[in-house]
Design an enzyme around this catalytic site. Structure first.
Site, PDB file in Angstrom:
ATOM      1  N   SER A 140       1.033  33.292 -17.771  1.00 51.37           N
ATOM      2  CA  SER A 140       1.880  34.177 -18.582  1.00 51.37           C
ATOM      3  C   SER A 140       1.065  35.181 -19.387  1.00 51.37           C
ATOM      4  O   SER A 140       1.328  36.387 -19.357  1.00 51.37           O
ATOM      5  CB  SER A 140       2.743  33.329 -19.517  1.00 51.37           C
ATOM      6  OG  SER A 140       3.551  32.438 -18.782  1.00 51.37           O
ATOM      7  N   GLU A 157      -6.897  34.690  -9.644  1.00 50.47           N
ATOM      8  CA  GLU A 157      -6.129  33.449  -9.785  1.00 50.47           C
ATOM      9  C   GLU A 157      -6.364  32.582  -8.559  1.00 50.47           C
ATOM     10  O   GLU A 157      -6.103  33.013  -7.433  1.00 50.47           O
ATOM     11  CB  GLU A 157      -4.636  33.751  -9.942  1.00 50.47           C
ATOM     12  CG  GLU A 157      -3.753  32.517 -10.004  1.00 50.47           C
ATOM     13  CD  GLU A 157      -4.177  31.521 -11.070  1.00 50.47           C
ATOM     14  OE1 GLU A 157      -4.517  30.378 -10.708  1.00 50.47           O
ATOM     15  OE2 GLU A 157      -4.182  31.898 -12.259  1.00 50.47           O
ATOM     16  N   CYS A 216       3.373  27.436 -16.375  1.00 50.46           N
ATOM     17  CA  CYS A 216       4.786  27.520 -16.738  1.00 50.46           C
ATOM     18  C   CYS A 216       5.670  27.710 -15.519  1.00 50.46           C
ATOM     19  O   CYS A 216       6.658  27.010 -15.333  1.00 50.46           O
ATOM     20  CB  CYS A 216       5.004  28.647 -17.734  1.00 50.46           C
ATOM     21  SG  CYS A 216       6.737  28.842 -18.211  1.00 50.46           S
ATOM     22  N   CYS A 227       7.225  24.733 -17.464  1.00 48.72           N
ATOM     23  CA  CYS A 227       8.548  24.977 -18.046  1.00 48.72           C
ATOM     24  C   CYS A 227       9.648  25.253 -17.023  1.00 48.72           C
ATOM     25  O   CYS A 227      10.737  24.680 -17.114  1.00 48.72           O
ATOM     26  CB  CYS A 227       8.507  26.166 -19.007  1.00 48.72           C
ATOM     27  SG  CYS A 227       6.907  26.670 -19.599  1.00 48.72           S
ATOM     28  N   LYS A 284      10.396  22.305 -14.536  1.00 52.85           N
ATOM     29  CA  LYS A 284      10.839  21.192 -15.387  1.00 52.85           C
ATOM     30  C   LYS A 284      12.285  21.385 -15.809  1.00 52.85           C
ATOM     31  O   LYS A 284      13.099  20.454 -15.737  1.00 52.85           O
ATOM     32  CB  LYS A 284       9.943  21.092 -16.609  1.00 52.85           C
ATOM     33  CG  LYS A 284      10.404  20.109 -17.662  1.00 52.85           C
ATOM     34  CD  LYS A 284       9.747  20.416 -18.987  1.00 52.85           C
ATOM     35  CE  LYS A 284      10.232  21.764 -19.525  1.00 52.85           C
ATOM     36  NZ  LYS A 284       9.508  22.190 -20.739  1.00 52.85           N
ATOM     37  N   TYR A 320       6.164  16.724 -25.782  1.00 55.20           N
ATOM     38  CA  TYR A 320       7.187  17.429 -25.007  1.00 55.20           C
ATOM     39  C   TYR A 320       7.332  16.853 -23.597  1.00 55.20           C
ATOM     40  O   TYR A 320       8.417  16.493 -23.161  1.00 55.20           O
ATOM     41  CB  TYR A 320       6.808  18.905 -24.831  1.00 55.20           C
ATOM     42  CG  TYR A 320       6.935  19.834 -25.993  1.00 55.20           C
ATOM     43  CD1 TYR A 320       7.942  20.788 -26.035  1.00 55.20           C
ATOM     44  CD2 TYR A 320       6.019  19.825 -27.040  1.00 55.20           C
ATOM     45  CE1 TYR A 320       8.050  21.698 -27.071  1.00 55.20           C
ATOM     46  CE2 TYR A 320       6.112  20.720 -28.089  1.00 55.20           C
ATOM     47  CZ  TYR A 320       7.128  21.665 -28.105  1.00 55.20           C
ATOM     48  OH  TYR A 320       7.230  22.552 -29.137  1.00 55.20           O
ATOM     49  N   ILE A 321       6.210  16.850 -22.863  1.00 55.12           N
ATOM     50  CA  ILE A 321       6.253  16.529 -21.435  1.00 55.12           C
ATOM     51  C   ILE A 321       6.731  15.106 -21.207  1.00 55.12           C
ATOM     52  O   ILE A 321       7.555  14.842 -20.327  1.00 55.12           O
ATOM     53  CB  ILE A 321       4.874  16.766 -20.800  1.00 55.12           C
ATOM     54  CG1 ILE A 321       4.486  18.245 -20.910  1.00 55.12           C
ATOM     55  CG2 ILE A 321       4.870  16.335 -19.331  1.00 55.12           C
ATOM     56  CD1 ILE A 321       3.061  18.556 -20.488  1.00 55.12           C
ATOM     57  N   GLU A 340      10.521  14.843 -22.066  1.00 52.32           N
ATOM     58  CA  GLU A 340      11.345  15.585 -21.110  1.00 52.32           C
ATOM     59  C   GLU A 340      11.408  14.880 -19.766  1.00 52.32           C
ATOM     60  O   GLU A 340      12.486  14.745 -19.169  1.00 52.32           O
ATOM     61  CB  GLU A 340      10.803  17.004 -20.962  1.00 52.32           C
ATOM     62  CG  GLU A 340      11.037  17.848 -22.204  1.00 52.32           C
ATOM     63  CD  GLU A 340      10.293  19.165 -22.195  1.00 52.32           C
ATOM     64  OE1 GLU A 340      10.731  20.084 -22.921  1.00 52.32           O
ATOM     65  OE2 GLU A 340       9.271  19.294 -21.490  1.00 52.32           O
ATOM     66  N   ARG A 346       1.686   5.226 -27.958  1.00 54.94           N
ATOM     67  CA  ARG A 346       0.784   4.446 -28.807  1.00 54.94           C
ATOM     68  C   ARG A 346       1.089   4.555 -30.294  1.00 54.94           C
ATOM     69  O   ARG A 346       0.608   3.763 -31.095  1.00 54.94           O
ATOM     70  CB  ARG A 346      -0.661   4.875 -28.551  1.00 54.94           C
ATOM     71  CG  ARG A 346      -0.949   6.312 -28.940  1.00 54.94           C
ATOM     72  CD  ARG A 346      -2.353   6.718 -28.569  1.00 54.94           C
ATOM     73  NE  ARG A 346      -2.637   8.096 -28.936  1.00 54.94           N
ATOM     74  CZ  ARG A 346      -3.790   8.715 -28.688  1.00 54.94           C
ATOM     75  NH1 ARG A 346      -4.750   8.065 -28.065  1.00 54.94           N
ATOM     76  NH2 ARG A 346      -3.970   9.962 -29.051  1.00 54.94           N
ATOM     77  N   ARG A 398       5.433  13.620 -32.627  1.00 53.48           N
ATOM     78  CA  ARG A 398       4.704  13.818 -33.887  1.00 53.48           C
ATOM     79  C   ARG A 398       4.656  15.310 -34.220  1.00 53.48           C
ATOM     80  O   ARG A 398       4.388  16.140 -33.368  1.00 53.48           O
ATOM     81  CB  ARG A 398       3.285  13.254 -33.749  1.00 53.48           C
ATOM     82  CG  ARG A 398       2.433  13.350 -35.001  1.00 53.48           C
ATOM     83  CD  ARG A 398       1.181  12.503 -34.832  1.00 53.48           C
ATOM     84  NE  ARG A 398       0.446  12.852 -33.617  1.00 53.48           N
ATOM     85  CZ  ARG A 398      -0.495  13.782 -33.545  1.00 53.48           C
ATOM     86  NH1 ARG A 398      -0.814  14.479 -34.623  1.00 53.48           N
ATOM     87  NH2 ARG A 398      -1.122  14.019 -32.416  1.00 53.48           N
ATOM     88  N   GLY A 424      -1.531  14.688 -23.107  1.00 51.69           N
ATOM     89  CA  GLY A 424      -2.279  15.849 -23.586  1.00 51.69           C
ATOM     90  C   GLY A 424      -2.877  16.670 -22.460  1.00 51.69           C
ATOM     91  O   GLY A 424      -2.957  16.237 -21.312  1.00 51.69           O
ATOM     92  N   ASP A 435      -3.457  28.933 -23.772  1.00 50.66           N
ATOM     93  CA  ASP A 435      -3.762  27.522 -23.991  1.00 50.66           C
ATOM     94  C   ASP A 435      -5.251  27.238 -24.143  1.00 50.66           C
ATOM     95  O   ASP A 435      -5.635  26.234 -24.745  1.00 50.66           O
ATOM     96  CB  ASP A 435      -3.211  26.678 -22.839  1.00 50.66           C
ATOM     97  CG  ASP A 435      -1.687  26.574 -22.887  1.00 50.66           C
ATOM     98  OD1 ASP A 435      -1.079  27.208 -23.771  1.00 50.66           O
ATOM     99  OD2 ASP A 435      -1.107  25.868 -22.038  1.00 50.66           O
ATOM    100  N   ALA A 441      11.774  24.597 -28.174  1.00 47.16           N
ATOM    101  CA  ALA A 441      12.775  23.639 -27.712  1.00 47.16           C
ATOM    102  C   ALA A 441      12.100  22.540 -26.920  1.00 47.16           C
ATOM    103  O   ALA A 441      11.087  22.764 -26.249  1.00 47.16           O
ATOM    104  CB  ALA A 441      13.829  24.333 -26.847  1.00 47.16           C
ATOM    105  N   HIS A 481      34.528  29.959 -33.776  1.00 50.90           N
ATOM    106  CA  HIS A 481      35.290  28.710 -33.697  1.00 50.90           C
ATOM    107  C   HIS A 481      36.093  28.635 -32.404  1.00 50.90           C
ATOM    108  O   HIS A 481      36.655  29.642 -31.967  1.00 50.90           O
ATOM    109  CB  HIS A 481      36.244  28.640 -34.897  1.00 50.90           C
ATOM    110  CG  HIS A 481      37.017  27.369 -34.976  1.00 50.90           C
ATOM    111  ND1 HIS A 481      36.453  26.177 -35.371  1.00 50.90           N
ATOM    112  CD2 HIS A 481      38.312  27.102 -34.664  1.00 50.90           C
ATOM    113  CE1 HIS A 481      37.372  25.228 -35.336  1.00 50.90           C
ATOM    114  NE2 HIS A 481      38.513  25.771 -34.912  1.00 50.90           N
ATOM    115  N   GLU A 530      28.805  26.782 -35.102  1.00 48.48           N
ATOM    116  CA  GLU A 530      29.376  27.185 -36.389  1.00 48.48           C
ATOM    117  C   GLU A 530      29.031  26.201 -37.497  1.00 48.48           C
ATOM    118  O   GLU A 530      29.114  26.527 -38.685  1.00 48.48           O
ATOM    119  CB  GLU A 530      30.890  27.344 -36.284  1.00 48.48           C
ATOM    120  CG  GLU A 530      31.651  26.048 -36.084  1.00 48.48           C
ATOM    121  CD  GLU A 530      33.159  26.251 -36.042  1.00 48.48           C
ATOM    122  OE1 GLU A 530      33.679  26.988 -36.906  1.00 48.48           O
ATOM    123  OE2 GLU A 530      33.805  25.682 -35.131  1.00 48.48           O
TER     124      GLU A 530
END
Length: 452
Positions: A14, A34, A42, A47, A50, A176-177, A180, A197, A203, A261, A302, A341, A436, A441
């Site tokens: 990215s 690359e 990602c 992301c 996933k 996260y990983i 998820e 652990r 955390r 990690g 990263d 998120a 509503h 709301e």
């Protein structure tokens, strides 16, 4: 000195793609190397795939809940191979888009490994190219601890390409990983155990969010085991795996998935040929403008270990391109109020300070909180509850943090992130008329503080 390129980017994730595209658009001569995935982690093993799997996993709940609305469905059957094949087709499409974005921007694309030979030279496929500036944007790589039997475990890189859905999955980790993928495997029908652990997963997130998700996952029947870790993994004669924990207990599974990690991906990059320095955790050290200790080399994303999120890498890539080739448009990346998120089931959305962070910073903290059963579930047997929480400074009335656990939390918090970024007060929230009937709301109707 005349260089082959004004900017040579190593890594087409990215951040690297964003920097390359816009640098080329600003008139620079740019190349990108690359060796693995166009679009980076990602798009390929992060992301995007996933979230496609998360969508797939959620259908089991949708089918069950539809009965309360009068639907009668036949026997639902899930086919892992179909999901993975369709996911692969979509990722291949996105790879093509990234390739076209680069090429159509005038960027030279080298689909091979690049190694830095000296501060102004990279070597790719035996060819050497000089560049005024080199940008390291190689991302991260999953880490599996080298315990006995670690070779039998997989990481997220392999999880996206499993030939079949394991019947029993043991997931190790609390970020996260891990959370998820626990939701993915559990939702698709696998017997799932999440092992961490620490005392409680996620955390760094708000304490109420962590506890609420714990309650919701427990309701779903997921096996959550905290203060536990694996000492060794053994492969049994039937092909299954036996994990021996440090407390002596044994757990059997068909798949052991580590999400403990990620490390910066700097393998065989040639940093020893430069003055680039690494910090104590192995990340590339950079200043506020992503400059390394080597004047001609920059780094972002990263590999620098600041905020390891795709939108942050995109912002950093834009900042680098502007500073180098369009300085009149340069503005530094603001790392405050970054929304994020977790696509657990249910989702988490959060922006700003947690209650714990706000108290530690000395704010006069006032908490507004609501827990309720979403309207969509009122005609069903599902007892899932949504959590919404605002952290407010009692002296200034400024909203310091916004946190949610529930359906579409990421979508809702993205909008609220703009308000917090703009410095919205609780009064601003109170004076905003809600949409509503929606869950969202609730964020503008909470009037009574629960703590202060």
């Amino acid at each position: 000195m005349a260089y082959d390129f004004d900017l040579y980017v190593i890594g087409a994730g990215s951040g690297g793609v964003r920097a390359a595209r816009f640098a080329a658009g600003f008139g620079a001569k740019v190349a990108v190397a690359e060796s693995r995935y166009l679009g980076g982690t990602c798009v390929n093993v992060g992301c995007v795939p996933k979230k496609l799997l998360v969508y797939g996993a959620h259908f089991a709940e949708d089918f069950e809940q539809s009965q309360g609305f009068g639907w009668t469905l036949g026997e639902a059957k899930f086919d892992w191979a179909t999901l993975i094949a369709n996911k692969d087709r979509e990722i291949n499409r996105l790879n093509g888009i990234y390739r076209n974005l680069l090429v159509n921007s005038g960027v030279t694309l080298h689909e091979a490994h690049a190694k830095i030979v000296d501060p102004h030279t990279v070597e790719v496929n035996g060819e050497r190219y000089t560049a005024k500036n080199i940008l390291i944007a190689t991302g991260g790589w999953p880490q599996i601890p080298e315990i006995p039997g670690h070779e039998y475990a997989i990481s997220s890189n392999q999880a996206f390409f499993l030939k079949e859905l394991p019947k029993r999955v043991l997931i190790v980790g609390g970020g996260y990983i891990a959370v998820e993928f626990a939701g993915i495997f559990h939702g698709l029908g696998a017997d799932t155990t999440l092992l961490y652990r620490g005392d409680l997963f996620l955390r760094g997130f708000d304490g109420a969010v962590r506890k609420h998700l714990h309650e919701e996952l427990t309701k779903r029947g997921m096996n959550l085991q905290f203060n536990a870790d694996i000492e060794r993994i053994d492969k049994q004669t039937d092909g299954s795996l036996k994990a021996t924990l440090k407390d002596g207990r044994e757990l059997e599974a068909d798949c052991v998935f580590y999400a403990t990690g990620r490390r910066p991906m700097l393998d065989n990059l040639g940093l020893e040929n430069t003055g680039v320095k690494l910090d104590k955790k192995g990340f590339v050290e950079v200043d506020e403008q992503y400059q390394t200790a080597e004047p001609s080399i920059l780094a972002l994303g990263d590999v620098i270990g600041r905020v390891q999120l795709t939108p942050v890498a995109l912002a950093e890539g834009m900042a680098v391109a502007r500073r180098l080739f369009k300085p009149e448009q340069y503005r530094p990346v603001d790392y405050k109020m970054i929304a994020t998120a977790v696509f657990s089931l249910p989702n988490i959305g959060t922006v700003g300070l947690t209650e714990e962070e706000a108290r530690a910073a000395g704010h006069d903290v006032v908490i507004f909180e609501s827990r309720f059963r979403p309207m969509k579930l009122t005609l069903t047997e599902c007892q899932e509850r949504t959590l919404m929480k605002l952290v407010v400074d009692g002296k200034t009335d400024k909203v310091l943090g916004c946190h949610m656990v529930g359906p579409d939390a990421g979508e809702i918090v993205q909008g609220l992130a703009i308000a917090l970024k703009a410095g919205a007060t609780k009064r601003d929230f109170d004076e905003t008329i809600g949409v509503h009937p929606t869950a969202a709301e609730e964020f503008v109707t909470m009037r009574t503080p629960v703590a202060g």
